[in-house]
Design a protein around this motif. Structure first.
Motif, PDB file in Angstrom:
ATOM      1  N   SER A   1       2.944   2.703 -28.501  1.00  0.00           N
ATOM      2  CA  SER A   1       2.365   2.736 -29.843  1.00  0.00           C
ATOM      3  C   SER A   1       3.311   3.400 -30.834  1.00  0.00           C
TER       4      SER A   1
ATOM      5  N   PHE B   1      -0.714   8.572 -25.170  1.00  0.00           N
ATOM      6  CA  PHE B   1      -0.066   7.555 -25.993  1.00  0.00           C
ATOM      7  C   PHE B   1       1.447   7.606 -25.768  1.00  0.00           C
TER       8      PHE B   1
ATOM      9  N   TRP C   1      -6.320   5.185 -34.274  1.00  0.00           N
ATOM     10  CA  TRP C   1      -6.061   5.651 -32.905  1.00  0.00           C
ATOM     11  C   TRP C   1      -7.350   5.946 -32.151  1.00  0.00           C
TER      12      TRP C   1
END
Length: 409
Positions: free
Chosen positions: A305, A332, A399
């Motif tokens: 990401s 992430f 997110w």
């Protein structure tokens, strides 16, 4: 910077505030290097230092013109210059003062007045949701600037049952546009909070944070919305019935955290607005202490990401590091990219009122992001998410949506 304010400004609340801010500026020019509009236009009048000079001239008695107004309008109010400034110049507060004074002295062209009035009336209206759904149907026929703002909303999915069963309770916003444009963001927030034992509710009488009115030549209407939210939230918070106001749109969060500033000259609300401030939390702030608990419940790690930190998150609230640390703790695989400090060009209604500049900034931002080849672009503000998505095929999401999927897939 030396000042000599005109008589009409000298002994006013806004004049005293502006004078203090102006005197902090030492003409260093550091702000030029981090101003998005100066980076594109190369005109110092479209930089913080140039706009400071123009506001100073008006406060000292010069008559503003439509050109003055244009230069102030082109400011995104990203406050990147405040992050850069070594002298602590509160540029955001100064430009708010300057815009208000100029708007009272310069009559906008009819088209601009109609567009700005329509935006502020519509976006805060109960009709926004139905009209947005109509917009989805007729999207191909709309002007490009509006077409880019309309996308098929992701479904909200099932909401938590009986959120009131939890001992811990928080308030959520009755956002103006997010429930219609992206109901999946609020729904994901509710589910993630539910997973860690936190219930949510919306306080009766609360509403829009006030940002839309405030930034579209209706500052007092925006303050009325701020007062309504203080009235709705503060009694619930101070009674212990709820513990915080949780915000999942950083634009709203930035505005709410400025309530104490915007209402400081209101004798009935100044002290109450200041008491509200410690209770207002971005969703990342609130979840950060529970990162390990959330991670333990996730069924998979999020993918590769790129995190776009909205200006209202990193420059207004100073929460970029907190958010990125939380995302890393949640697994992430964050990809760093250049110019992440610069605005993407969304800036509330700026992408409609200043479409060419907004598109240039969006494309510049996406070019920097795409060098990292992310599977997903994540952010913290609906405006940035919609704006970036209009220029790329890579999914752009909040997110919290990604975390929600990782918890429930």
């Amino acid at each position: 910077m030396q000042t000599q304010l005109a008589d009409w400004a000298r002994d006013t609340d806004f004049g005293r505030e502006a004078d203090e801010i102006l005197r902090r500026c030492v003409h260093c020019g550091f702000c030029l290097a981090t101003c998005p509009t100066y980076q594109i236009l190369g005109d110092e009048l479209d930089s913080p230092r140039g706009r400071i000079y123009q506001i100073k001239q008006v406060l000292e008695g010069a008559e503003p013109t439509f050109v003055t107004q244009q230069h102030l309008d082109r400011c995104l109010t990203c406050r990147n210059c405040e992050t850069t400034c070594p002298s602590g110049v509160q540029y955001g507060a100064l430009v708010d003062i300057g815009r208000q004074i100029v708007s009272e002295r310069v009559r906008r062209p009819l088209r601009e007045r109609l567009v700005r009035e329509a935006l502020r009336r519509l976006m805060g209206s109960p009709w926004f949701g139905p009209l947005y759904r109509i917009g989805v149907w007729v999207r191909p026929a709309l002007p490009a600037v509006l077409r880019s703002k309309i996308a098929q909303a992701r479904p909200a999915g099932p909401l938590p049952a009986e959120p009131g069963r939890h001992a811990r309770q928080v308030l959520m916003l009755a956002n103006c546009v997010q429930p219609a444009m992206m109901p999946s963001i609020d729904a994901a927030t509710l589910r993630v909070l539910d997973a860690v034992g936190v219930g949510t509710r919306i306080a009766a009488g609360s509403g829009c944070c006030g940002a839309i009115n405030f930034h579209l030549d209706a500052q007092e209407a925006g303050r009325d919305q701020m007062r309504a939210n203080v009235d709705a939230w503060l009694p619930l918070l101070e009674s212990g019935e709820v513990e915080a106001v949780i915000v999942n749109a950083s634009g709203c969060g930035g505005m709410i955290k400025d309530y104490a500033h915007h209402l400081k000259h209101d004798p009935a609300y100044a002290e109450r607005a200041a008491r509200l401030m410690p209770y207002v939390k971005d969703i990342a702030e609130f979840l950060a202490p529970m990162a390990a608990e959330v991670r333990a419940k996730m069924r998979r790690a999020p993918g590769r990401s790129a995190f776009h930190p909205p200006c209202t998150l990193q420059h207004w609230q100073g929460l970029r590091a907190v958010t990125e640390r939380l995302l890393a703790d949640l697994g992430f695989d964050l990809q760093a990219f250049g110019e992440s400090h610069l605005c993407c060009g969304s800036a509330g209604t700026y992408s409609i009122t200043q479409p060419a500049l907004s598109k240039s900034l969006r494309d510049r931002k996406l070019q920097a992001i795409q060098t990292t080849l992310p599977d997903t672009i994540v952010s913290s503000n609906i405006g940035c998410i919609c704006h970036l998505q209009s220029g790329t095929g890579t999914p752009v999401r909040h997110w919290i949506e990604t975390v929600d999927e990782a918890l429930h897939d």
